[in-house]
Motif scaffolding. Structure first.
Motif, PDB file in Angstrom:
ATOM      1  N   TYR A 167       0.850  -1.190   0.000  1.00  0.00           N
ATOM      2  CA  TYR A 167       0.000   0.000   0.000  1.00  0.00           C
ATOM      3  C   TYR A 167       0.883   1.236   0.000  1.00  0.00           C
ATOM      4  O   TYR A 167       2.091   1.165   0.205  1.00  0.00           O
ATOM      5  N   ALA A 168       0.250   2.375  -0.249  1.00  0.00           N
ATOM      6  CA  ALA A 168       0.975   3.650  -0.329  1.00  0.00           C
ATOM      7  C   ALA A 168       0.484   4.585   0.761  1.00  0.00           C
ATOM      8  O   ALA A 168      -0.456   5.333   0.571  1.00  0.00           O
ATOM      9  N   GLY A 169       1.102   4.516   1.928  1.00  0.00           N
ATOM     10  CA  GLY A 169       0.821   5.476   2.995  1.00  0.00           C
ATOM     11  C   GLY A 169      -0.455   5.233   3.786  1.00  0.00           C
ATOM     12  O   GLY A 169      -0.493   5.501   4.961  1.00  0.00           O
ATOM     13  N   GLN A 170      -1.514   4.765   3.148  1.00  0.00           N
ATOM     14  CA  GLN A 170      -2.794   4.524   3.810  1.00  0.00           C
ATOM     15  C   GLN A 170      -3.298   3.143   3.419  1.00  0.00           C
ATOM     16  O   GLN A 170      -3.177   2.737   2.262  1.00  0.00           O
ATOM     17  N   LEU A 171      -3.887   2.448   4.368  1.00  0.00           N
ATOM     18  CA  LEU A 171      -4.387   1.100   4.070  1.00  0.00           C
ATOM     19  C   LEU A 171      -5.403   1.103   2.943  1.00  0.00           C
ATOM     20  O   LEU A 171      -5.495   0.151   2.177  1.00  0.00           O
ATOM     21  N   SER A 172      -6.173   2.180   2.824  1.00  0.00           N
ATOM     22  CA  SER A 172      -7.190   2.239   1.771  1.00  0.00           C
ATOM     23  C   SER A 172      -6.568   2.293   0.374  1.00  0.00           C
ATOM     24  O   SER A 172      -7.258   2.098  -0.611  1.00  0.00           O
ATOM     25  N   ARG A 173      -5.263   2.532   0.296  1.00  0.00           N
ATOM     26  CA  ARG A 173      -4.562   2.558  -0.996  1.00  0.00           C
ATOM     27  C   ARG A 173      -3.744   1.280  -1.168  1.00  0.00           C
ATOM     28  O   ARG A 173      -2.576   1.310  -1.489  1.00  0.00           O
ATOM     29  N   THR A 174      -4.388   0.123  -0.947  1.00  0.00           N
ATOM     30  CA  THR A 174      -3.758  -1.178  -1.122  1.00  0.00           C
ATOM     31  C   THR A 174      -3.909  -1.593  -2.584  1.00  0.00           C
ATOM     32  O   THR A 174      -4.996  -1.510  -3.141  1.00  0.00           O
ATOM     33  N   TYR A 175      -2.816  -2.061  -3.195  1.00  0.00           N
ATOM     34  CA  TYR A 175      -2.804  -2.312  -4.634  1.00  0.00           C
ATOM     35  C   TYR A 175      -3.285  -3.721  -4.989  1.00  0.00           C
ATOM     36  O   TYR A 175      -2.825  -4.695  -4.420  1.00  0.00           O
ATOM     37  N   PRO A 176      -4.192  -3.819  -6.003  1.00  0.00           N
ATOM     38  CA  PRO A 176      -4.670  -5.126  -6.456  1.00  0.00           C
ATOM     39  C   PRO A 176      -3.873  -5.670  -7.642  1.00  0.00           C
ATOM     40  O   PRO A 176      -4.070  -6.806  -8.030  1.00  0.00           O
ATOM     41  N   TYR A 177      -3.001  -4.875  -8.253  1.00  0.00           N
ATOM     42  CA  TYR A 177      -2.263  -5.340  -9.425  1.00  0.00           C
ATOM     43  C   TYR A 177      -0.767  -5.390  -9.114  1.00  0.00           C
ATOM     44  O   TYR A 177      -0.254  -4.610  -8.316  1.00  0.00           O
TER      45      TYR A 177
END
Length: 171
Positions: free
Chosen positions: A102-112
């Protein structure tokens, strides 16, 4: 050379370092992954990001272990987005897959996933392959360009029971 090897001694069920390690100061690293770029274990990709609420610092480089015991670092351009707590798996020599993170916040976790191609010395997004968004998962290479991904946490911070097998076409 024997003098360049790191040696340990067993004392009271503990390993004690007898010779110093490689001693290369790189930078403070946290939330990083490391994966081999060759079968001999002499080249490695190190990728990740150290994030604070106000700033994300991406540190990505290659480590090269020289036969004489030296360690060199080689520049690798930053990935398209910073990834903390990703998993890294070698797909074949010279190609490493970064999964999740992820990027800084858990809500920005990457699916690809991202693919790092050593010959091009860059990362490529692989958006055609959407996976369960996760961070801090375990991944390992299987036969025939397949990767097994287990566990980790989802964008809400909850533990995942999902296990995925990702198949790449040989290239």
């Amino acid at each position: 050379m024997a003098a360049d090897l790191i040696t340990f001694e067993l004392r009271d069920d503990s390993l004690v370092l007898l010779t110093p390690g490689l001693g290369l100061y790189i930078t403070p690293l946290a939330a990083h992954v490391m994966a081999p770029l060759d079968a001999a274990g002499t080249r490695f990709l190190v990728a990740g990001a150290l994030a604070t609420p106000d700033y994300v610092e991406t540190q990505t480089f290659r480590l090269v272990l020289e036969p004489a015991g030296r360690v060199d670092t080689l520049l690798v351009p930053a990935p398209p987005e910073p990834r903390q707590f990703a998993a890294a798996v070698p797909l074949r020599p010279g190609i490493v897959v970064l999964l999740g993170g992820y990027a800084g916040q858990l809500s920005r976790t990457y699916p690809y996933p991202l693919l790092y191609v050593e010959e091009a010395n860059r990362f490529f997004r692989f958006r055609a392959l959407l996976l369960q968004p996760r961070f801090d998962a375990a991944a390992t290479s299987l036969e025939d360009f397949r990767i097994l991904i287990t566990g980790g946490f989802g964008p809400d911070g909850q533990g995942l029971a999902w296990t995925e097998v990702v198949a790449f076409a040989p290239f």
